[in-house]
Scaffold this active site. Structure first.
Site, PDB file in Angstrom:
ATOM      1  N   ASP B 191     -58.822  76.950  86.287  1.00  0.00           N
ATOM      2  CA  ASP B 191     -57.456  76.747  85.794  1.00  0.00           C
ATOM      3  C   ASP B 191     -57.384  75.875  84.545  1.00  0.00           C
ATOM      4  O   ASP B 191     -56.306  75.682  83.996  1.00  0.00           O
ATOM      5  CB  ASP B 191     -56.545  76.186  86.892  1.00  0.00           C
ATOM      6  CG  ASP B 191     -57.099  74.925  87.525  1.00  0.00           C
ATOM      7  OD1 ASP B 191     -56.435  74.356  88.396  1.00  0.00           O
ATOM      8  OD2 ASP B 191     -58.213  74.507  87.151  1.00  0.00           O
ATOM      9  N   GLU B 276     -68.141  63.591  90.269  1.00  0.00           N
ATOM     10  CA  GLU B 276     -68.973  63.731  89.069  1.00  0.00           C
ATOM     11  C   GLU B 276     -70.092  62.699  89.089  1.00  0.00           C
ATOM     12  O   GLU B 276     -71.241  63.005  88.775  1.00  0.00           O
ATOM     13  CB  GLU B 276     -68.111  63.546  87.804  1.00  0.00           C
ATOM     14  CG  GLU B 276     -67.021  64.594  87.602  1.00  0.00           C
ATOM     15  CD  GLU B 276     -65.762  64.329  88.422  1.00  0.00           C
ATOM     16  OE1 GLU B 276     -65.704  63.286  89.108  1.00  0.00           O
ATOM     17  OE2 GLU B 276     -64.843  65.171  88.391  1.00  0.00           O
TER      18      GLU B 276
END
Lengths: 345, 330
Positions: B191, B276
């Site tokens: 997205d 991350e």
């Protein structure tokens, strides 16, 4: 005997000429010659169109127009170091698709226009008309359009404040983007010459929707107004025109007010550009339009439901999605702003 | 008698020359006029039109197929491949998201799209889309364990998403690529919005390269702080004390580095915002990061999110047993 001989010789002399004259019209060489002549006529009309497009308009009170073509100056070319795709070469025969996109400044604007440009770079013979909802055109949109490599026209017209803020207290408010779309139509009417050889299609593409590449090829062959299904509108998976077995549009498969004359979303139709030029009075109505009737206010001036051309396999395939992008929560910016405003987002 | 015959012959010849000259003049004037058999010319020009359309379409197809590249060897010039890893899951806007992402990726040379579905089996929607996209791709699937799956009504940050899918992609790369393969791995959610320039910024990464990401962390953009060409910290408003306080879209890892660290993966147990870091901690230190995008001053990727479409009318119809045709793919 001599008489017969002379008659015979006369016949032999005249015969080739009569044969020549009778088959002259069916000779392919003559057809080729007429086609060539037609080509040169079209060439001259295309050239005059190019000339018109290259003329910059004088600044008027509310809007200015700035148009660019594929041919670029060396300075512009060096600025495009990172663009790896040019649109496919301009074909003389493909009808041009004029895409009118109204846009307004908000945090996701650059992202929306970027991915829209990435889509349009795949479509041959596309001319993008971007109309900003501002009193002056912004650098952000200007440089984005320049760097994209697309054929574009950059316009702007400011909506009245009540429309921009979205104060919808009055039911007869002007929906978003109306003035901008009308300006796009006006630009087409002022810059294209109506002729039988003018081929093109006008499509209203909002900057947050998603378009498949197949859609543009479906709409290219529009004679008057063509229609197709649109996903995620009207509270449904998709809304579609109702097509009978004879391939004609007879109604609308929607739940929200299916009795509207044209119960279709802005992304669900395209108009032949000749029709737009032939009816210069046809525009989106500015006020007194009920919710959901904006498309009708334009289409009823152009076409009847019987004349609509269904595309996308008789309106059974979904080729465009009415996606909406979430408004990003910029809570951490605080009152003074956390991030450097000089960095463009 | 002979004289009469001669006269007659003379007449005949005169007549012949007259007729032939008239004929030639007529033919010449015909040449100068537009042909009145417009039907024929229109038919042939229509033929030319439609042939030209077909040619353009075929040229487009050819271009798309050429973009696929030769799977046996790299096209010339040999650019390091960008392996774009996209985890995806079935929802209404999935086809639209993947469509517009593929339209962006199609512009990037030497790109290999690794799409991993959060599903026990590969869906035909994604399979068909990938086949028609014109991109070199790998289609994988793995299901997130039930405990880690978001339930209806959960806020999207409650559980880490796409973890198992990205790890599967890393595993595929480890099994199918060797130390001689050049490339860079980028985790691209379906997205977000990517500019074309971003991919060229990341292509020549030696270890891990980083850049700003727009519209994330509650601010206009987050970015690494760069001094004299080295990353010294991160400019972010949300949880800045994380080891690597950046978004998934803000970095790329070189393929050799990943292959050299076979244990490096994303951890399901990672806290909110630390996904991350859970990968990067095992690969690199902050000093080794390579800043891109003009020393991290330009925003080339935006963390856009798409609204969930309102299905009020659809749900009402389904209750009545009149839902829309499920065979029409949306």
């Amino acid at each position: 005997m001599p008489r017969r001989r002379s008659v015979l010789t006369t016949l032999l002399i005249v015969l080739p000429w009569t044969i020549l004259l009778t088959i002259w019209h069916q000779n392919p060489a003559t057809r080729y010659l007429t086609i060539l002549r037609k080509e040169t006529y079209e060439n001259s009309s295309a050239k005059s169109l190019q000339f018109l497009i290259n003329v910059t308009k004088i600044k008027e009170e509310q809007h200015t127009a700035c148009t660019h073509q594929q041919e670029v100056t060396p300075a512009q070319q060096t600025a495009r170091r990172y663009v790896y795709s040019r649109p496919p070469g301009w074909s003389r025969w493909l009808p041009t698709i004029y895409v009118i996109t109204p846009t307004y400044t908000r945090p996701v604007q650059k992202a929306e226009l970027t991915r829209l440009a990435n889509t349009f770079l795949h479509v041959p013979n596309l001319h993008w008309i971007v109309v900003e909802d501002l009193p002056r055109r912004t650098n952000l949109v200007d440089s984005l359009l320049e760097r994209s490599g697309l054929n574009f026209t950059h316009l702007n017209v400011e909506s009245p404040k009540s429309v921009r803020i979205g104060l919808a207290k009055d039911s007869s408010h002007t929906p978003r983007g109306t003035l901008q779309r009308n300006l796009g139509l006006r630009w087409l009417r002022e810059n294209l010459i109506l002729s039988d050889s003018l081929e093109g299609v006008v499509y209203f593409a909002d900057d947050d929707n998603t378009y498949s590449l197949e859609l543009f090829e479906e709409m290219r062959s529009t004679q008057k107004v063509s229609v197709w299904p649109v996903a995620f509108v009207g509270g449904l998976r998709y809304e579609a025109p109702k097509v009978n077995t004879a391939g004609k549009v007879v109604g609308w498969k929607t739940v929200f007010d299916p009795n509207r004359p044209f119960a279709i979303d802005m992304a669900g139709f395209a108009i032949n550009v000749r029709l737009v030029l032939k009816r210069p009075w046809a525009n989106f109505q500015l006020s007194g339009v009920k919710g959901g009737y904006q498309e009708t206010s334009l289409l009823k001036e152009l076409v009847t439901i019987a004349e609509l051309e269904p595309k996308a396999a008789n309106c059974t395939k979904v080729l465009v999605w009415h996606t909406r992008t979430e408004k990003p929560t910029l809570v951490n910016e605080g009152r003074q702003g956390f991030t450097d405003l000089k960095v463009e987002v | 008698m002979k004289m009469k015959m001669k006269m007659k012959l003379k007449n005949v010849f005169m007549l012949y020359f007259l007729v032939s000259i008239c004929g030639l003049m007529y033919a010449l004037t015909q040449l100068g006029q537009p042909c009145d058999c417009t039907l024929h010319s229109r038919q042939s020009s229509d033929l030319v039109h439609s042939r030209d359309r077909t040619i353009s379409r075929l040229q487009g197809e050819l271009k798309r197929l050429q973009a696929r590249g030769n799977p046996e060897g790299p096209p010339k010039p040999a650019l390091p491949t960008i392996y774009t890893v996209t985890p995806t899951y079935t929802r209404l806007v999935q086809k639209a998201e993947l469509t517009r992402l593929s339209q962006t990726l199609l512009h990037v040379p030497s790109l290999h799209w690794v799409v991993v579905e959060d599903s026990p089996v590969k869906t035909s929607l994604v399979s068909e889309l990938l086949k028609r996209s014109g991109l070199p791709y790998t289609h994988l699937c793995t299901q997130t364990p039930k405990d880690f799956k978001l339930q209806e009504g959960d806020p999207n940050w409650l559980k880490p998403r796409g973890v198992e899918q990205r790890n599967l992609a890393l595993q595929w790369l480890r099994e199918n690529r060797g130390p001689s393969d050049e490339g860079v791995v980028y985790f691209a959610d379906d997205d977000n919005t990517y500019s074309l320039r971003l991919f060229e910024e990341m292509r020549f990464t030696k270890r891990v390269s980083v850049w700003p990401v727009g519209l994330v962390g509650g601010v206009r953009f987050e970015r690494p702080l760069v001094e004299r060409g080295k990353v010294t910290g991160f400019y972010t408003a949300w949880k800045p004390n994380r080891p690597f306080p950046m978004d998934m879209a803000g970095f790329a890892v070189s393929l050799p580095l990943l292959l050299a660290n076979p244990a490096a993966r994303f951890h399901l147990s990672a806290q909110r915002g630390n996904l991350e870091s859970s990968l990067l901690q095992a690969l690199v230190s902050i000093e080794e990061l390579e800043p891109r995008a003009s020393n991290c001053t330009k925003v080339l990727v935006w963390h856009t999110r798409t609204e969930k479409p309102k299905m009020k009318q659809e749900d009402a119809l389904i209750l009545q047993g009149l839902g829309s045709d499920p065979s029409v793919e949306v």
